[in-house]
Enzyme design. Sequence first.
Site, PDB file in Angstrom:
ATOM      1  N   LYS A 128       0.850  -1.202   0.000  1.00  0.00           N
ATOM      2  CA  LYS A 128       0.000   0.000   0.000  1.00  0.00           C
ATOM      3  C   LYS A 128       0.878   1.241   0.000  1.00  0.00           C
ATOM      4  O   LYS A 128       0.615   2.201  -0.727  1.00  0.00           O
ATOM      5  CB  LYS A 128      -0.932  -0.007   1.227  1.00  0.00           C
ATOM      6  CG  LYS A 128      -2.110  -0.942   1.037  1.00  0.00           C
ATOM      7  CD  LYS A 128      -2.843  -1.268   2.315  1.00  0.00           C
ATOM      8  CE  LYS A 128      -3.832  -2.412   2.050  1.00  0.00           C
ATOM      9  NZ  LYS A 128      -4.378  -3.015   3.243  1.00  0.00           N
ATOM     10  N   GLN A 162      -5.304  -2.042   9.320  1.00  0.00           N
ATOM     11  CA  GLN A 162      -5.035  -3.337   8.685  1.00  0.00           C
ATOM     12  C   GLN A 162      -5.618  -4.471   9.531  1.00  0.00           C
ATOM     13  O   GLN A 162      -5.326  -4.577  10.721  1.00  0.00           O
ATOM     14  CB  GLN A 162      -3.508  -3.501   8.513  1.00  0.00           C
ATOM     15  CG  GLN A 162      -3.101  -4.741   7.763  1.00  0.00           C
ATOM     16  CD  GLN A 162      -3.542  -4.730   6.297  1.00  0.00           C
ATOM     17  OE1 GLN A 162      -3.430  -3.733   5.606  1.00  0.00           O
ATOM     18  NE2 GLN A 162      -4.075  -5.847   5.839  1.00  0.00           N
ATOM     19  N   ASP A 178     -11.826   2.133   3.527  1.00  0.00           N
ATOM     20  CA  ASP A 178     -12.089   0.708   3.314  1.00  0.00           C
ATOM     21  C   ASP A 178     -13.589   0.440   3.188  1.00  0.00           C
ATOM     22  O   ASP A 178     -13.998  -0.642   2.775  1.00  0.00           O
ATOM     23  CB  ASP A 178     -11.557  -0.101   4.513  1.00  0.00           C
ATOM     24  CG  ASP A 178     -10.256  -0.822   4.205  1.00  0.00           C
ATOM     25  OD1 ASP A 178      -9.969  -1.029   3.014  1.00  0.00           O
ATOM     26  OD2 ASP A 178      -9.537  -1.175   5.154  1.00  0.00           O
TER      27      ASP A 178
END
Length: 283
Positions: free
Chosen positions: A52, A96, A119
């Site tokens: 990322k 994460q 997200d």
Amino acid sequence: MTKIIDGKLISAKLKEEVKIEVENLREKGISVCLAVVMVGDDTASKVYVRNKKRVCEAVGIVSKEFILNANISQQELIDLIDLLNKDRKVNGILVQLPLPKHLNEKDIISSIVPSKDVDAFHPINVGKIMLGEYDFLPCTPAGIIDLIYETGISIEGKNCVIIGRSNIVGKPMSMLLLQKNGTVTICHSKTQNLKEITSKADILVAAVGCPNFIKDDMIKPGAVVIDVGINRLKDGSLCGDVDFEGAKNVAGYITPVPGGVGPMTIATLMKNTLLAAKLQNHN
Ligand code: NAD
């Protein structure tokens, strides 16, 4: 002859579009920033976080990483998220997953302000997706919709079968396919006669987490087969949920692993972070 859906190529196009827009914003004095929070040192998570960061750099998005001790308390983590929520220079926040067992994933995700939840896992964003009135779409399902779009095959009226009902892939995937007027079936670990269902799918999405689970005799000839699975084998190599060698003789289109869904997930994260910056700056 089966066509390979090249996620690397399609994601490169998307990243290029994001890069141009990020540059346009920079010329207006707005820089785009993603904060990535990781707890502990899970090997797979470390690879994802590194990727990322690399892609952020490639598209001109500032990446701030917070690698936290595995023993961090729930409150300490929420306090950090709160600081990031209030930091006007941070446009997107990603925690994460998975988190260590002592942390409540649901509460942590809910502590991210929805306008920075790139997200799209926050309950408010999940609800908006159900209603079809969203800002952000979850990265993996949205990336898959783009991959299907690139085949030129319309989702409308097609039999779409998803294997897996996770909150991050299976469930939102079903919503997006439904919004594109697909006829959607979700299969899971308790589904009976799986093969009978999958072999009627015009579009088959496998998100099981089991190496080579989908065999050629489970696939309708000519189907679009999307392999979400990322499974690490004993020899260190990666493979998907679909037995690629068998499936590629039957499917019309298929995504490889690696190089299919994975790159689209990260590219969509960049797109969402850009969108967050635009919305926050009324651009
Ligand atoms: P998960 O591990 O949370 O759930 C797996 C799902 O598979 C469950 O819903 C379960 O009901 C179903 N399942 C298990 N055994 C089954 C069986 N025998 N028959 C039918 N269904 C069965 O799933 P997840 O988090 O969605 O991850 C799935 C896979 O996708 C993993 O390999 C993960 O690493 C990968 N993944 C990839 C990306 C990407 O960007 N490429 C993103 C997210 C997840």
